[in-house]
Write a protein that holds these residues in place. Structure first.
Motif, PDB file in Angstrom:
ATOM      1  N   ARG A  84      -2.712  -0.890   0.128  1.00  0.00           N
ATOM      2  CA  ARG A  84      -2.722  -1.066  -1.309  1.00  0.00           C
ATOM      3  C   ARG A  84      -3.890  -0.871  -2.235  1.00  0.00           C
ATOM      4  O   ARG A  84      -4.524  -2.041  -2.405  1.00  0.00           O
ATOM      5  CB  ARG A  84      -1.869  -2.557  -1.835  1.00  0.00           C
ATOM      6  CG  ARG A  84      -0.578  -2.051  -1.029  1.00  0.00           C
ATOM      7  CD  ARG A  84       0.091  -3.663  -1.033  1.00  0.00           C
ATOM      8  NE  ARG A  84       0.143  -4.650  -0.274  1.00  0.00           N
ATOM      9  CZ  ARG A  84      -0.689  -5.906  -0.955  1.00  0.00           C
ATOM     10  NH1 ARG A  84       0.197  -6.184  -1.289  1.00  0.00           N
ATOM     11  NH2 ARG A  84      -0.711  -6.974   0.177  1.00  0.00           N
ATOM     12  N   LEU A  85      -4.260  -1.219  -3.609  1.00  0.00           N
ATOM     13  CA  LEU A  85      -5.251  -0.235  -4.195  1.00  0.00           C
ATOM     14  C   LEU A  85      -5.726  -2.065  -4.259  1.00  0.00           C
ATOM     15  O   LEU A  85      -6.722  -2.669  -4.966  1.00  0.00           O
ATOM     16  CB  LEU A  85      -5.221   0.143  -5.218  1.00  0.00           C
ATOM     17  CG  LEU A  85      -5.142   1.951  -4.465  1.00  0.00           C
ATOM     18  CD1 LEU A  85      -5.181   2.797  -5.622  1.00  0.00           C
ATOM     19  CD2 LEU A  85      -7.098   2.288  -3.908  1.00  0.00           C
ATOM     20  N   ARG A  86      -4.569  -2.647  -5.378  1.00  0.00           N
ATOM     21  CA  ARG A  86      -4.968  -3.777  -6.052  1.00  0.00           C
ATOM     22  C   ARG A  86      -5.587  -4.894  -5.554  1.00  0.00           C
ATOM     23  O   ARG A  86      -6.641  -5.620  -5.970  1.00  0.00           O
ATOM     24  CB  ARG A  86      -3.778  -4.225  -6.484  1.00  0.00           C
ATOM     25  CG  ARG A  86      -3.501  -5.528  -7.417  1.00  0.00           C
ATOM     26  CD  ARG A  86      -2.027  -5.867  -8.024  1.00  0.00           C
ATOM     27  NE  ARG A  86      -1.921  -5.255  -8.567  1.00  0.00           N
ATOM     28  CZ  ARG A  86      -0.418  -4.640 -10.338  1.00  0.00           C
ATOM     29  NH1 ARG A  86       0.453  -5.999  -9.526  1.00  0.00           N
ATOM     30  NH2 ARG A  86      -0.678  -3.651 -10.189  1.00  0.00           N
ATOM     31  N   PRO A  87      -5.147  -5.172  -4.085  1.00  0.00           N
ATOM     32  CA  PRO A  87      -6.028  -6.049  -3.498  1.00  0.00           C
ATOM     33  C   PRO A  87      -7.250  -6.194  -2.750  1.00  0.00           C
ATOM     34  O   PRO A  87      -8.203  -6.829  -3.073  1.00  0.00           O
ATOM     35  CB  PRO A  87      -5.153  -6.398  -2.235  1.00  0.00           C
ATOM     36  CG  PRO A  87      -4.274  -5.817  -1.909  1.00  0.00           C
ATOM     37  CD  PRO A  87      -4.212  -5.209  -3.007  1.00  0.00           C
ATOM     38  N   ILE A  88      -7.390  -4.761  -2.994  1.00  0.00           N
ATOM     39  CA  ILE A  88      -9.014  -4.224  -2.283  1.00  0.00           C
ATOM     40  C   ILE A  88      -9.805  -4.130  -4.120  1.00  0.00           C
ATOM     41  O   ILE A  88     -10.838  -4.485  -3.809  1.00  0.00           O
ATOM     42  CB  ILE A  88      -8.891  -2.521  -1.732  1.00  0.00           C
ATOM     43  CG1 ILE A  88      -8.114  -2.487  -0.987  1.00  0.00           C
ATOM     44  CG2 ILE A  88      -9.987  -1.675  -2.094  1.00  0.00           C
ATOM     45  CD1 ILE A  88      -7.860  -1.252   0.020  1.00  0.00           C
ATOM     46  N   ARG A  89      -9.488  -3.650  -4.951  1.00  0.00           N
ATOM     47  CA  ARG A  89     -10.297  -3.473  -6.549  1.00  0.00           C
ATOM     48  C   ARG A  89      -9.987  -5.614  -6.386  1.00  0.00           C
ATOM     49  O   ARG A  89     -11.414  -5.781  -7.197  1.00  0.00           O
ATOM     50  CB  ARG A  89      -9.563  -3.713  -7.935  1.00  0.00           C
ATOM     51  CG  ARG A  89      -8.907  -1.929  -7.375  1.00  0.00           C
ATOM     52  CD  ARG A  89      -7.912  -2.054  -8.500  1.00  0.00           C
ATOM     53  NE  ARG A  89      -7.577  -0.580  -9.420  1.00  0.00           N
ATOM     54  CZ  ARG A  89      -8.384   0.399 -10.181  1.00  0.00           C
ATOM     55  NH1 ARG A  89      -9.576   0.192 -10.166  1.00  0.00           N
ATOM     56  NH2 ARG A  89      -7.678   1.291  -9.429  1.00  0.00           N
ATOM     57  N   GLY A  91     -10.723  -6.906  -4.455  1.00  0.00           N
ATOM     58  CA  GLY A  91     -11.470  -7.701  -3.220  1.00  0.00           C
ATOM     59  C   GLY A  91     -10.761  -8.596  -1.999  1.00  0.00           C
ATOM     60  O   GLY A  91     -12.219  -9.545  -1.374  1.00  0.00           O
ATOM     61  N   ASP A  92      -9.961  -8.848  -1.729  1.00  0.00           N
ATOM     62  CA  ASP A  92      -8.749  -9.935  -0.944  1.00  0.00           C
ATOM     63  C   ASP A  92      -8.194  -8.444   0.148  1.00  0.00           C
ATOM     64  O   ASP A  92      -8.143  -9.387   0.870  1.00  0.00           O
ATOM     65  CB  ASP A  92      -7.856 -10.207  -1.838  1.00  0.00           C
ATOM     66  CG  ASP A  92      -8.107 -11.255  -2.774  1.00  0.00           C
ATOM     67  OD1 ASP A  92      -8.923 -11.668  -3.131  1.00  0.00           O
ATOM     68  OD2 ASP A  92      -7.042 -11.197  -3.620  1.00  0.00           O
ATOM     69  N   GLN A 313     -14.589  -1.050  -9.914  1.00  0.00           N
ATOM     70  CA  GLN A 313     -14.382  -2.640  -9.090  1.00  0.00           C
ATOM     71  C   GLN A 313     -14.560  -1.774  -7.485  1.00  0.00           C
ATOM     72  O   GLN A 313     -13.832  -2.723  -6.250  1.00  0.00           O
ATOM     73  CB  GLN A 313     -12.802  -2.435  -9.449  1.00  0.00           C
ATOM     74  CG  GLN A 313     -12.337  -2.884 -11.027  1.00  0.00           C
ATOM     75  CD  GLN A 313     -11.118  -3.775 -11.160  1.00  0.00           C
ATOM     76  OE1 GLN A 313     -10.009  -2.419 -10.399  1.00  0.00           O
ATOM     77  NE2 GLN A 313     -10.702  -4.093 -12.312  1.00  0.00           N
ATOM     78  N   PHE A 314     -14.468  -0.991  -7.083  1.00  0.00           N
ATOM     79  CA  PHE A 314     -13.614  -0.223  -5.603  1.00  0.00           C
ATOM     80  C   PHE A 314     -15.231   0.005  -5.239  1.00  0.00           C
ATOM     81  O   PHE A 314     -16.097   0.018  -3.842  1.00  0.00           O
ATOM     82  CB  PHE A 314     -13.956   1.367  -5.391  1.00  0.00           C
ATOM     83  CG  PHE A 314     -12.102   1.685  -6.168  1.00  0.00           C
ATOM     84  CD1 PHE A 314     -11.506   0.709  -5.465  1.00  0.00           C
ATOM     85  CD2 PHE A 314     -12.157   1.907  -7.351  1.00  0.00           C
ATOM     86  CE1 PHE A 314      -9.908   0.699  -5.801  1.00  0.00           C
ATOM     87  CE2 PHE A 314     -10.809   2.205  -7.411  1.00  0.00           C
ATOM     88  CZ  PHE A 314      -9.383   1.541  -6.249  1.00  0.00           C
ATOM     89  N   GLU A 315     -16.701  -1.000  -6.156  1.00  0.00           N
ATOM     90  CA  GLU A 315     -17.588  -0.604  -5.399  1.00  0.00           C
ATOM     91  C   GLU A 315     -18.352  -0.964  -3.966  1.00  0.00           C
ATOM     92  O   GLU A 315     -19.195  -1.822  -3.532  1.00  0.00           O
ATOM     93  CB  GLU A 315     -19.063  -0.948  -6.588  1.00  0.00           C
ATOM     94  CG  GLU A 315     -20.579  -0.397  -6.710  1.00  0.00           C
ATOM     95  CD  GLU A 315     -20.398   0.760  -6.299  1.00  0.00           C
ATOM     96  OE1 GLU A 315     -21.330   1.286  -5.449  1.00  0.00           O
ATOM     97  OE2 GLU A 315     -20.150   1.347  -6.990  1.00  0.00           O
ATOM     98  N   VAL A 316     -17.541  -3.084  -4.091  1.00  0.00           N
ATOM     99  CA  VAL A 316     -17.894  -3.210  -3.366  1.00  0.00           C
ATOM    100  C   VAL A 316     -16.762  -3.515  -2.480  1.00  0.00           C
ATOM    101  O   VAL A 316     -16.730  -4.151  -1.104  1.00  0.00           O
ATOM    102  CB  VAL A 316     -18.067  -4.770  -3.780  1.00  0.00           C
ATOM    103  CG1 VAL A 316     -19.190  -5.032  -4.273  1.00  0.00           C
ATOM    104  CG2 VAL A 316     -16.570  -5.426  -3.977  1.00  0.00           C
ATOM    105  N   ALA A 317     -16.028  -2.326  -1.632  1.00  0.00           N
ATOM    106  CA  ALA A 317     -15.266  -1.779  -1.280  1.00  0.00           C
ATOM    107  C   ALA A 317     -15.761  -1.610  -0.084  1.00  0.00           C
ATOM    108  O   ALA A 317     -16.561  -1.092  -0.143  1.00  0.00           O
ATOM    109  CB  ALA A 317     -13.673  -0.725  -1.966  1.00  0.00           C
ATOM    110  N   GLN A 318     -14.772  -2.527   1.563  1.00  0.00           N
ATOM    111  CA  GLN A 318     -15.134  -2.038   2.671  1.00  0.00           C
ATOM    112  C   GLN A 318     -13.778  -1.255   3.643  1.00  0.00           C
ATOM    113  O   GLN A 318     -13.194  -1.289   3.199  1.00  0.00           O
ATOM    114  CB  GLN A 318     -15.630  -3.537   3.303  1.00  0.00           C
ATOM    115  CG  GLN A 318     -16.366  -4.357   2.759  1.00  0.00           C
ATOM    116  CD  GLN A 318     -17.383  -5.746   3.190  1.00  0.00           C
ATOM    117  OE1 GLN A 318     -17.723  -5.615   4.307  1.00  0.00           O
ATOM    118  NE2 GLN A 318     -17.922  -6.416   2.083  1.00  0.00           N
TER     119      GLN A 318
END
Length: 334
Positions: A84-89, A91-92, A313-318
């Motif tokens: 899901r994208l929302r928690p990724i945005r 950082g959760d 918001q996806f800049e810190v996605a891992q």
């Protein structure tokens, strides 16, 4: 014709492989994984049990790469991976290691705008993070070799061979560590998403659907890709095709990292690294006036896409550290 994998895709993959072999020499880049096509007729392929088809598909692809025949199965795969994208945005959560081989054949057939956008981002984001992960691995080893040489220690012949290959890949001298460190670096995920959106029309372009081409990269070798409908008279370029979506992303990252047209991009990124700040996708977009004939208008489009879709918001996605077994998803989607 819907299934875990479609027999027609084997022939599509064969055609793309032929294109890629010719272009790989032109760009100096190796195909990411071998295209191992079963030597069987269409009738033989159809007769295979679905379990056997799934096993062959899983063996063909690396590190969770899967091939899915419809958007319905793709959405089910996202759900099974709890993607899901929302928690990724926020950082959760981390991005599942779910790497789609190519776009489903019915992509965008009945999707509303918001659903199409979410599906496209969820498809491309893991691929961008995977390509960046590979570059970071190269960078870590490069730094280790530089530190070893700086301390007066010799490196092994194997390490020297690797360094020579890396320098050739990034088009610089093996001993030019300053240039190599500017080039062997990850790209901004936000910027990569914006360019994939713009260049592929949110995945709807025939280049993306038929040739796995997400970034509109050009090739000047006949048969390397697709001839654009609106190509100007006298032009000879084609839009380069790729064996997989991941190959397209890898080639895009390498292009930004070594082509002389994107020197300003690399310099600006190095400045951000030196300041130990997060990569600023909007500012990096300003350095890509040479990416498109639209120049400044293209940059403005990228910046608008970043802003309106909150891509920063996806800049810190891992990526998740947990691997995904493609067999589980493909067999569960029967």
């Amino acid at each position: 014709m819907r299934g875990i994998i479609l027999h027609l895709r084997d022939y599509k993959r064969a055609a793309l492989a032929i294109m890629a072999v010719g272009v790989a020499a032109l760009y100096g880049a190796a195909i990411a994984y071998p295209v191992d096509l079963p030597e069987r007729t269409v009738r033989d392929w159809i007769a295979l049990p679905d379990v056997e088809k799934a096993r062959i598909a899983a063996d063909d692809f690396e590190d969770g790469m899967i091939e899915i025949g419809s958007t319905a199965i793709l959405r089910d795969a996202f759900a099974r991976a709890d993607y899901r994208l929302r928690p990724i945005r926020r950082g959760d959560a981390r991005v599942p290691r779910l790497f789609l081989a190519d776009m489903p054949e019915d992509f965008d057939a009945r999707m509303v705008v918001d659903e199409r956008k979410r599906t496209f981002i969820r498809t491309v984001l893991p691929l961008v993070l995977k390509a960046n992960e590979e570059v970071r691995d190269e960078r870590r080893r490069l730094i280790e070799i530089e530190e070893q040489l700086a301390s007066g220690r010799n490196i092994s012949p194997r390490a020297q061979a690797w360094l020579d290959e890396l320098a050739a890949k990034y088009d610089t001298a093996p001993g030019d560590f300053a240039t190599l460190l500017r080039r062997v670096d990850a790209v901004s995920p936000s910027l990569a998403l914006a360019q994939a959106i713009e260049e592929s029309g949110w995945g709807r372009s025939r280049f993306a659907r038929m040739g796995n081409a997400l970034f509109g990269q050009r090739a000047w070798s006949a048969g390397a890709g697709f001839v654009p409908v609106r190509r100007a008279e006298g032009e000879r370029y084609e839009v380069r095709a790729f064996p997989s979506l991941l190959d397209s992303v890898r080639s895009y990252v390498l292009n930004l990292n070594r082509h002389h047209a994107y020197r300003d991009f690399r310099v600006t990124r190095a400045e951000m690294r030196a300041q130990e700040t997060r990569l600023d996708a909007r500012r990096l977009a300003e350095t890509l006036v040479n990416y498109s004939e639209r120049r400044e208008a293209y940059v403005e489009t990228l910046q608008e896409l970043i802003e309106t879709n909150a891509l920063e918001q996806f800049e810190v996605a891992q990526l998740s550290t947990d691997p995904i077994d493609p067999r589980e998803i493909q067999l569960a989607s029967r």
